[in-house]
Write a protein that holds these residues in place. Structure first.
Motif, PDB file in Angstrom:
ATOM      1  N   PRO A  25      -9.604  12.558  -3.658  1.00  0.00           N
ATOM      2  CA  PRO A  25      -9.625  12.615  -2.193  1.00  0.00           C
ATOM      3  C   PRO A  25      -8.528  11.756  -1.582  1.00  0.00           C
ATOM      4  N   ASN A  26      -7.993  12.246  -0.453  1.00  0.00           N
ATOM      5  CA  ASN A  26      -6.894  11.635   0.303  1.00  0.00           C
ATOM      6  C   ASN A  26      -5.532  11.905  -0.312  1.00  0.00           C
ATOM      7  N   ASP A  27      -5.469  12.594  -1.472  1.00  0.00           N
ATOM      8  CA  ASP A  27      -4.184  13.069  -1.968  1.00  0.00           C
ATOM      9  C   ASP A  27      -3.718  14.239  -1.105  1.00  0.00           C
ATOM     10  N   ARG A  28      -2.493  14.639  -1.328  1.00  0.00           N
ATOM     11  CA  ARG A  28      -1.940  15.761  -0.576  1.00  0.00           C
ATOM     12  C   ARG A  28      -1.798  16.985  -1.476  1.00  0.00           C
ATOM     13  N   ILE A  29      -1.921  18.143  -0.870  1.00  0.00           N
ATOM     14  CA  ILE A  29      -1.680  19.400  -1.568  1.00  0.00           C
ATOM     15  C   ILE A  29      -0.739  20.231  -0.703  1.00  0.00           C
ATOM     16  N   GLN A  30       0.225  20.878  -1.335  1.00  0.00           N
ATOM     17  CA  GLN A  30       1.203  21.672  -0.600  1.00  0.00           C
ATOM     18  C   GLN A  30       0.946  23.148  -0.861  1.00  0.00           C
ATOM     19  N   GLY A  81       5.093   1.677   7.611  1.00  0.00           N
ATOM     20  CA  GLY A  81       3.893   2.270   8.178  1.00  0.00           C
ATOM     21  C   GLY A  81       2.991   2.865   7.117  1.00  0.00           C
ATOM     22  N   PHE A  82       1.901   3.447   7.584  1.00  0.00           N
ATOM     23  CA  PHE A  82       0.882   4.010   6.698  1.00  0.00           C
ATOM     24  C   PHE A  82       0.766   5.522   6.828  1.00  0.00           C
ATOM     25  N   GLY A  83       1.398   6.113   7.846  1.00  0.00           N
ATOM     26  CA  GLY A  83       1.334   7.567   8.039  1.00  0.00           C
ATOM     27  C   GLY A  83      -0.099   8.037   8.181  1.00  0.00           C
ATOM     28  N   SER A  84      -0.431   9.090   7.461  1.00  0.00           N
ATOM     29  CA  SER A  84      -1.791   9.635   7.490  1.00  0.00           C
ATOM     30  C   SER A  84      -2.646   9.101   6.344  1.00  0.00           C
ATOM     31  N   LEU A 140       0.814  -1.211   0.000  1.00  0.00           N
ATOM     32  CA  LEU A 140       0.000   0.000   0.000  1.00  0.00           C
ATOM     33  C   LEU A 140       0.854   1.270   0.000  1.00  0.00           C
ATOM     34  N   ASN A 141       2.142   1.120  -0.247  1.00  0.00           N
ATOM     35  CA  ASN A 141       3.029   2.285  -0.235  1.00  0.00           C
ATOM     36  C   ASN A 141       2.553   3.335  -1.241  1.00  0.00           C
ATOM     37  N   THR A 142       2.394   4.549  -0.769  1.00  0.00           N
ATOM     38  CA  THR A 142       1.896   5.652  -1.592  1.00  0.00           C
ATOM     39  C   THR A 142       2.964   6.723  -1.725  1.00  0.00           C
ATOM     40  N   THR A 143       3.226   7.136  -2.936  1.00  0.00           N
ATOM     41  CA  THR A 143       4.177   8.213  -3.181  1.00  0.00           C
ATOM     42  C   THR A 143       3.462   9.357  -3.894  1.00  0.00           C
ATOM     43  N   TYR A 144       3.979  10.556  -3.711  1.00  0.00           N
ATOM     44  CA  TYR A 144       3.414  11.745  -4.339  1.00  0.00           C
ATOM     45  C   TYR A 144       4.505  12.457  -5.126  1.00  0.00           C
ATOM     46  N   ARG A 145       4.129  12.922  -6.280  1.00  0.00           N
ATOM     47  CA  ARG A 145       5.070  13.726  -7.066  1.00  0.00           C
ATOM     48  C   ARG A 145       4.327  14.934  -7.625  1.00  0.00           C
ATOM     49  N   ALA A 173      -0.256  27.232  -4.619  1.00  0.00           N
ATOM     50  CA  ALA A 173      -0.503  25.841  -4.238  1.00  0.00           C
ATOM     51  C   ALA A 173       0.230  24.919  -5.197  1.00  0.00           C
ATOM     52  N   LEU A 174       0.911  23.940  -4.639  1.00  0.00           N
ATOM     53  CA  LEU A 174       1.647  22.975  -5.435  1.00  0.00           C
ATOM     54  C   LEU A 174       0.830  21.690  -5.504  1.00  0.00           C
ATOM     55  N   LEU A 175       0.252  21.389  -6.665  1.00  0.00           N
ATOM     56  CA  LEU A 175      -0.580  20.219  -6.826  1.00  0.00           C
ATOM     57  C   LEU A 175       0.293  18.980  -7.029  1.00  0.00           C
ATOM     58  N   THR A 176      -0.144  17.870  -6.468  1.00  0.00           N
ATOM     59  CA  THR A 176       0.611  16.626  -6.585  1.00  0.00           C
ATOM     60  C   THR A 176      -0.276  15.524  -7.145  1.00  0.00           C
ATOM     61  N   THR A 177       0.361  14.514  -7.697  1.00  0.00           N
ATOM     62  CA  THR A 177      -0.364  13.334  -8.152  1.00  0.00           C
ATOM     63  C   THR A 177       0.048  12.158  -7.282  1.00  0.00           C
ATOM     64  N   ARG A 178      -0.892  11.242  -7.095  1.00  0.00           N
ATOM     65  CA  ARG A 178      -0.703  10.118  -6.193  1.00  0.00           C
ATOM     66  C   ARG A 178      -0.353   8.868  -6.987  1.00  0.00           C
ATOM     67  N   SER A 179       0.614   8.114  -6.492  1.00  0.00           N
ATOM     68  CA  SER A 179       0.987   6.850  -7.108  1.00  0.00           C
ATOM     69  C   SER A 179       0.979   5.781  -6.023  1.00  0.00           C
ATOM     70  N   GLN A 180       0.057   4.813  -6.138  1.00  0.00           N
ATOM     71  CA  GLN A 180      -0.079   3.749  -5.147  1.00  0.00           C
ATOM     72  C   GLN A 180       0.476   2.470  -5.733  1.00  0.00           C
ATOM     73  N   PHE A 181       1.338   1.795  -4.979  1.00  0.00           N
ATOM     74  CA  PHE A 181       2.021   0.608  -5.498  1.00  0.00           C
ATOM     75  C   PHE A 181       1.030  -0.463  -5.921  1.00  0.00           C
TER      76      PHE A 181
END
Length: 435
Positions: free
Chosen positions: A155-160, A266-269, A46-51, A201-209
């Motif tokens: 939803p559940n993605d991150r935004i900086q 871990g899973f973090g947030s 379930l490792n999730t990375t953001y770019r 705002a820095l938009l990110t895309t989510r990549s789930q393994f």
């Protein structure tokens, strides 16, 4: 009380599993290592990375000319865009092929980095009614309107958010209210956190393994495979259950440490909904309201597993086969029972229960240390099974008794921590004496 019930349920699940093995006259010492391995695998799957979106590599920088040479196609960039480079914000003056000229002087720093388009903030406003529970924490929600596209966000993605003064802050997207341009996004933050008007705002895309359902199915299949292997080694090759599962205890722990490079997982947030299903409260999930006392979800899962196990053991012919096998394997074989098949089934049930508990333990703790997660859990499970009426000679056992014994073990553990005058370091000694 809720915590005691929750941990009773988690240990009750693995105790129910090992009771089937004990009823056949076998033993499984690998349960704790299976719990640790499954927890590590789930976190990795379930490792999730953001770019950042619109990411381009910068191959050359000329601070004097205020130019950046990019390794990709900069045609989508245009004058007036904001970009992030070396953690600073710049405004583009012109774009000529791979050469990008910015308005502001470029600060000194690494000559090779990455350039990210930054989407400007149009407005920021609070949502008056916006409070919700995420991952056991009360959060407030706010909305932000962006002039850039939200393509790829969910939803559940991150935004900086980037500010004129101070470090950037990351937030979890709760809901995309209106996609398009402009885009309205609702995000969550702690109730006491002050949100300053951001500059961009820095938009990110989510990549789930791996997709969540596939990850859960995969780790459960791994657990079933472990049980199948144990059963085949015991029945077809004729190895002793003690030896097979003792070696499994060492192998699975070592495998967990190797595949994770002995680093904490871990899973973090991430995955708040999955965590609520694993460690939340049942009535709150159904009604959406909070209660003074609620039934933890792990107890619901243990109850369902216990009912299925009790029906299987007491109301089906295969349950009678397991008890007959434990009483006298030779007599059971002569009476026409496929004893090898029933031994394999019992070990698969045990490992499957360990896999389910491994998922719940991992999501409950939120972090998994490969070297210690699940350690000694097999001893708790075996002790609860024996205390609940399962004979180590086989042929006897009660699912209800095992559940009650697991509860006694956890109440005893809780009492040691609550009663004044008892050193908590004597926990194992006291539990051992009581058993």
């Amino acid at each position: 009380l809720q915590n005691t019930i929750r941990w009773t349920a988690l240990f009750g699940i693995i105790s129910i599993g090992v009771s089937f093995v004990i009823m056949t006259g076998g033993i499984d010492l690998s349960i704790g290592s299976v719990v640790g391995l499954i927890g590590c695998l789930l976190a990795m799957f379930l490792n999730t990375t953001y770019r950042p979106q619109d990411l381009l590599p910068v191959t050359e920088v000329d601070p004097a000319a205020r130019t950046l040479t990019v390794g990709g196609d900069a045609a989508a960039y245009q004058a007036g865009d904001s970009i992030s480079f070396l953690e600073n914000l710049y405004r583009i003056e012109s774009v000529d092929g791979a050469l990008v000229t910015v308005v502001e002087p470029i600060s000194s720093g690494d000559k090779v980095s990455q350039m990210v388009r930054v989407h400007e903030t149009a407005s920021l406003s609070d949502v008056e009614e916006g409070t919700s529970r995420r991952g056991g924490q009360t959060m407030s929600s706010r909305t932000i309107e962006l002039s850039g596209s939200s393509a790829g966000l969910r939803p559940n993605d991150r935004i900086q958010l980037l500010y004129e003064v101070g470090l950037p802050q990351q937030f979890v997207i709760d809901e995309i209210l209106s996609p398009g341009d402009p885009t309205t996004i609702r995000f969550l933050t702690r109730v006491d956190q002050r949100v300053r008007p951001p500059r961009a705002a820095l938009l990110t895309t989510r990549s789930q393994f791996m997709p969540t359902p596939l990850a859960i199915a995969s780790v459960l299949l791994v657990a079933l495979g472990i049980g199948l292997m144990h059963g085949l080694l015991i029945t077809r090759i004729g190895l002793q259950p003690f030896i097979v599962t003792l070696c499994g205890l060492l192998i699975y722990r070592g495998a967990a440490r190797y595949i994770t490079s002995d680093q904490e997982q871990g899973f973090g947030s991430e995955y708040p909904e999955l965590k609520e299903l694993a460690k939340g409260d049942s009535l709150s999930l159904i009604t959406g309201q909070e209660y003074v006392f609620d039934i933890p979800m792990p107890f619901v899962y243990m109850t369902l597993i216990g009912i299925i196990a009790a029906v299987f053991l007491n109301k089906t012919i295969y349950g009678r086969y397991i008890l007959a096998l434990g009483r006298n394997e030779e007599a059971a074989r002569y009476s026409g029972i496929n004893t090898e098949r029933m031994v394999i089934v019992s070990y698969m049930i045990c490992s499957l229960c360990a896999g389910i508990a491994g998922i719940l333990f991992a999501l409950d703790l939120n972090s998994i240390q490969p070297s210690g997660h699940g350690e000694f859990y097999e001893l708790y499970a075996i002790a609860a099974a024996v205390l609940g009426g399962c004979s180590l000679r086989g042929g006897e056992g009660s699912i209800l008794g095992v559940v009650i014994a697991a509860a006694v073990m956890r109440v005893l553990n809780n009492a040691i921590n609550l009663v004044d005058g008892i050193d908590t370091s004597t926990e194992f000694a006291i539990i051992g004496l009581v058993i």
